[in-house]
Design an enzyme around this catalytic site. Structure first.
Site, PDB file in Angstrom:
ATOM      1  CG  PHE A  58      -2.021   0.985   1.216  1.00  0.00           C
ATOM      2  CD1 PHE A  58      -3.186   0.728   0.518  1.00  0.00           C
ATOM      3  CD2 PHE A  58      -1.915   2.187   1.906  1.00  0.00           C
ATOM      4  CE1 PHE A  58      -4.216   1.650   0.488  1.00  0.00           C
ATOM      5  CE2 PHE A  58      -2.933   3.115   1.885  1.00  0.00           C
ATOM      6  CZ  PHE A  58      -4.095   2.844   1.167  1.00  0.00           C
ATOM      7  CG  HIS A  89      -6.913  -5.087   4.092  1.00  0.00           C
ATOM      8  ND1 HIS A  89      -6.644  -5.856   5.185  1.00  0.00           N
ATOM      9  CD2 HIS A  89      -5.796  -4.353   3.892  1.00  0.00           C
ATOM     10  CE1 HIS A  89      -5.423  -5.604   5.625  1.00  0.00           C
ATOM     11  NE2 HIS A  89      -4.886  -4.701   4.853  1.00  0.00           N
TER      12      HIS A  89
HETATM   13  N1  INI Z   1       0.815  -5.630   2.302  1.00  0.00           N
HETATM   14  C1  INI Z   1       1.388  -6.375   1.335  1.00  0.00           C
HETATM   15  O1  INI Z   1       2.334  -5.931   0.693  1.00  0.00           O
HETATM   16  N2  INI Z   1       0.941  -7.624   1.087  1.00  0.00           N
HETATM   17  C2  INI Z   1      -0.102  -8.184   1.769  1.00  0.00           C
HETATM   18  O2  INI Z   1      -0.466  -9.357   1.466  1.00  0.00           O
HETATM   19  C3  INI Z   1      -0.710  -7.414   2.790  1.00  0.00           C
HETATM   20  N3  INI Z   1      -1.770  -7.998   3.577  1.00  0.00           N
HETATM   21  O3  INI Z   1      -1.971  -9.205   3.527  1.00  0.00           O
HETATM   22  O4  INI Z   1      -2.441  -7.274   4.339  1.00  0.00           O
HETATM   23  C4  INI Z   1      -0.230  -6.114   3.047  1.00  0.00           C
HETATM   24  N4  INI Z   1      -0.785  -5.333   4.007  1.00  0.00           N
HETATM   25  C5  INI Z   1      -0.137  -4.169   4.537  1.00  0.00           C
HETATM   26  C6  INI Z   1      -0.450  -2.922   3.726  1.00  0.00           C
HETATM   27  O5  INI Z   1       0.253  -2.941   2.505  1.00  0.00           O
HETATM   28  C7  INI Z   1      -0.020  -1.662   4.489  1.00  0.00           C
HETATM   29  O6  INI Z   1       1.350  -1.730   4.768  1.00  0.00           O
HETATM   30  C8  INI Z   1      -0.781  -1.460   5.803  1.00  0.00           C
HETATM   31  O7  INI Z   1      -2.171  -1.548   5.590  1.00  0.00           O
HETATM   32  C9  INI Z   1      -0.446  -0.081   6.413  1.00  0.00           C
HETATM   33  O8  INI Z   1      -0.893   0.969   5.555  1.00  0.00           O
END
Ligand code: INI
Length: 166
Positions: A58, A89
């Site tokens: 993200f 999510h």
């Molecule tokens: N981020 C990822 O890169 N891969 C994932 O599979 C994932 N899952 O499973 O939740 C994930 N979540 C973290 C997200 O990218 C953010 O770092 C977090 O929501 C903070 O903003």
């Protein structure tokens, strides 16, 4: 006589940024290895590669945008792994990451390459990170080189100087 533009395969003399997510590091480390190996094999100097780690996929677009806006890089390679089985999510993280990366390229004119694995489970992710289905990081690096080379050849938009990247 028509004129055709096509990106070359060498990254010699160009600088590349890699933005890589720490989430699912077991996978993203392999993507990073694939990407750096591919860049170096295509004549990019190791000293011309800069790597930024972010917490999760993200966060990739924000760091990628900063790298692109620096004007120092011919392309930004974005690496991450979003695995459906691990998150409710998935669609938000994967969708925003993909949208954000394409917006970076559109806003800056610097290629921002989508080297993010979106997989249903860990096994699929491993397959795409150097096991049975190639290495998405290496593929992204090759796409970055090709786009950097292509953009160096394409005409600049009218009234605008072409992006000056090394
Ligand atoms: N981020 C990822 O890169 N891969 C994932 O599979 C994932 N899952 O499973 O939740 C994930 N979540 C973290 C997200 O990218 C953010 O770092 C977090 O929501 C903070 O903003």
């Amino acid at each position: 006589m028509s004129r055709t533009y096509e990106g070359g395969r060498s990254g010699k003399g160009k600088k590349f940024a890699i933005v890589v997510s720490r989430f699912n590091e077991f996978i993203t480390n392999r993507l990073l290895e694939g990407a750096t190996d591919a860049l170096v094999r295509q004549e990019v100097a190791e000293s011309d590669i800069e790597i930024a780690w972010v917490p999760g996929s993200f966060e990739i677009p924000l760091a990628a945008r900063r790298m692109a806006e620096s004007g120092r890089f011919a392309a930004v390679v974005c690496l991450g792994a979003v695995i459906r089985g691990q998150t409710t999510h998935f669609d938000y993280v994967a969708g925003e990451c993909a949208r954000g990366i394409s917006q970076v390229a559109a806003a800056t004119g610097i290629p921002a390459i989508f080297g993010v694995i979106t997989a249903d489970n860990l096994e699929q992710a491993i397959d795409r990170a150097g096991a049975r289905q190639g290495n998405r990081g290496a593929e992204a690096a090759l796409a970055a080189i090709e786009m950097a080379s292509l953009l160096a050849q394409l005409p600049a938009a009218e009234g605008r100087a072409p992006a000056r990247t090394p």
